[in-house]
Design an enzyme around this catalytic site. Structure first.
Site, PDB file in Angstrom:
ATOM      1  N   LYS A  85       0.869  -1.233  -0.589  1.00  0.00           N
ATOM      2  CA  LYS A  85       0.019   0.441   0.075  1.00  0.00           C
ATOM      3  C   LYS A  85       0.673   0.972  -0.041  1.00  0.00           C
ATOM      4  O   LYS A  85       2.067   0.858   0.654  1.00  0.00           O
ATOM      5  CB  LYS A  85      -1.214  -0.060   1.422  1.00  0.00           C
ATOM      6  CG  LYS A  85      -1.813   1.044   1.300  1.00  0.00           C
ATOM      7  CD  LYS A  85      -2.567   0.618   2.657  1.00  0.00           C
ATOM      8  CE  LYS A  85      -4.297   1.616   3.045  1.00  0.00           C
ATOM      9  NZ  LYS A  85      -4.785   1.346   3.763  1.00  0.00           N
ATOM     10  N   SER A 161      -9.607   0.975   3.085  1.00  0.00           N
ATOM     11  CA  SER A 161      -8.438   2.008   2.587  1.00  0.00           C
ATOM     12  C   SER A 161      -8.052   0.844   1.664  1.00  0.00           C
ATOM     13  O   SER A 161      -7.032   1.420   0.798  1.00  0.00           O
ATOM     14  CB  SER A 161      -8.376   3.114   3.141  1.00  0.00           C
ATOM     15  OG  SER A 161      -7.363   2.177   4.381  1.00  0.00           O
ATOM     16  N   SER A 185      -9.421  -1.723   7.199  1.00  0.00           N
ATOM     17  CA  SER A 185      -9.129  -1.985   5.980  1.00  0.00           C
ATOM     18  C   SER A 185      -8.594  -2.489   5.225  1.00  0.00           C
ATOM     19  O   SER A 185      -7.764  -2.871   4.249  1.00  0.00           O
ATOM     20  CB  SER A 185      -8.305  -0.630   5.681  1.00  0.00           C
ATOM     21  OG  SER A 185      -9.192   0.816   6.033  1.00  0.00           O
TER      22      SER A 185
END
Length: 471
Positions: A85, A161, A185
């Site tokens: 990420k 996310s 997330s």
């Protein structure tokens, strides 16, 4: 089996093939980069590629193996491509955290600790992944980078996310990714994209070298194509780091060596009440299927779960807003509108509300601890529904019309609030075309229990993470 075929399988099979000399690490990296180039225009999981770094690392692995280096041969993630990420520090890349504002910052001078640990175990970094701005969201409909699309249906969200992290594994671009989980997330994208994900116990893995969202709630963890892949990545990242004050001084406790152990003796139950009432038919069916596979489970309840979720909202808003106050004052137009408005609301919260939220959080943690004295593992749905279409404003759950973006975390937020370890595992067949996940919840520091249950369900064919068919 060639590199292209191996890339669509589990990471542990790739490492075994490199170890056996039937494929090179360089060939696996080349296959990963080629698949990303071929599929990411549609999926939009990646924001950056580190191709030169990856090829150099893979060539170094191959050279050491050719020279007979036994230490290299024993590495558990030998030659496995992975991605992170874009809130993880990667040397030479600017840590974007999904934002426009951070683009003006200098590139990271070194990799974050978890990236360093993955590399030390033989994994090869190929790039950074899309996410919701500053990790505040559940859909990865990022207006700066564009939305990440669900590989199993490109018209649907990937979750967030850590949407890029879930989608990259589901798309077969890489077998392992790293993400973060503050309110769900990791588990939300795992559920919607049909992959495995692990949110470890709060404080288990260090978070320094990553962009924070809510310090008292943030966790980092892996996604994978199998429970064993997740265990191998988690084991690779364990260990204390004093630069994160929340990271505990606890010995490394490997989970991969025990993942095949029998579930005999484990006390497993289904979380009912709130977790049943706020799940749609597909989510309820997934839990029922898992419960049946585990021999039929009794239901238990946690009290005041809705209050715990509200507490998580208040804490997230307040802590997140504090971090971004200077930019909210000086550059409000450079935020995504939804993120900006939530942060502004957090900045206006009365201190008494935040204090009360922390009291609720503590009370709820004690109730969970009481329950986990009688039960080793709890099963609950991960998301109330399957992935909704991109741009959806509403979802339907239990006859209620709920706002889509926050409500995808309806079932994950209460557990993040108290830091329990949770493995998300994907179930197919409850919806005609899409996966939906279950949460396998354990007591603090018992990631091994959650992963053993996930592995047993995988071996029984109840949960699985097939690669999406893409153009």
């Amino acid at each position: 089996m060639n590199a292209d075929q191996l890339l669509l399988g589990p990471a542990h099979a790739m490492a075994a093939a490199v170890r056996a000399g039937t494929v090179t690490a360089e060939a696996l990296v080349q296959a990963s980069l080629a698949r990303i180039e071929r599929t990411d225009t549609a999926v939009n999981a990646f924001t950056d590629l580190t191709a030169a770094r990856a090829l150099a690392a893979a060539q170094g692995i191959d050279a050491r193996l050719k020279a007979g280096d036994e230490a290299t041969r024993k590495l558990p993630l030998l030659g496995v491509p992975y991605a992170v990420k874009n809130l993880f520090d990667v040397e030479g890349l600017t840590t974007l955290a999904g934002s426009k504002i951070e683009r003006g910052q200098p590139a990271a001078r070194q990799d974050g600790p978890l990236v360093q640990r993955m590399d030390a175990m033989g994994a090869v970094l190929v790039g950074a992944l899309n996410m919701d701005e500053y990790a505040y969201g559940f859909t990865t409909e990022n207006s700066h980078e564009g939305p990440t699309r669900n590989p199993h249906d490109l018209s649907r969200v990937a979750g967030g996310s850590s949407g890029g992290s879930g989608a990259a594994v589901a798309a077969g671009q890489v077998p392992i990714t790293l993400g973060s989980d503050t309110n769900g997330s990791i588990r939300v994208p795992s559920s919607l994209c049909g992959v495995f994900g692990l949110k470890p116990t709060y404080g288990r893995l260090p978070r320094n070298g990553s962009y924070p969202f809510v310090a008292s709630l943030d966790h980092l963890g892996p996604f994978g194509r199998s429970a064993l892949d997740v265990a191998l990545a988690y084991d690779a990242m364990q260990g204390h780091d004093g630069a994160d004050p929340a990271c505990v001084r606890r010995a490394v406790e490997p989970t991969a060596p025990t993942i095949t152990q029998s579930l005999s003796g484990l006390r497993i139950a289904v979380l009912g009440g709130y977790f049943h009432d706020n799940a749609g038919p597909d989510a309820q069916a997934a839990v029922a299927r898992v419960a049946q596979a585990l021999g039929g489970l009794h239901a238990v309840e946690l009290p005041e779960v809705a209050r715990a979720r509200a507490a998580a909202f208040v804490i997230s808003n307040a802590e997140g807003a504090t971090l971004h106050l200077p930019d909210l004052r000086l550059r409000p137009g450079d935020f995504e509108p939804l993120s900006r408005d939530r942060f502004l609301a957090g900045a206006l919260l009365p201190a008494a509300w935040v204090l009360q939220a922390q009291r609720v959080r503590r009370w709820f943690a004690l109730r969970a601890a009481e329950l986990l004295r009688d039960v080793d593992v709890l099963i609950a749905p991960a998301t109330p529904v399957v992935a909704p279409p991109i741009g959806s404003e509403w979802i339907e759950v239990g006859g209620q019309r709920l706002p889509a973006r926050p409500s995808l975390g309806l079932l994950t937020q209460p557990l993040s609030c108290i830091g329990l370890p949770v493995c998300a595992a994907p179930v197919w067949g409850c919806h005609p075309r899409m996966p939906i996940g279950v949460q396998i919840i354990a007591a603090p520091w018992r990631e091994d229990h959650a992963l053993r249950v996930a592995h047993a369900l995988e071996q029984a064919g109840v949960v699985q993470a097939p690669v999406a068919t893409l153009p």
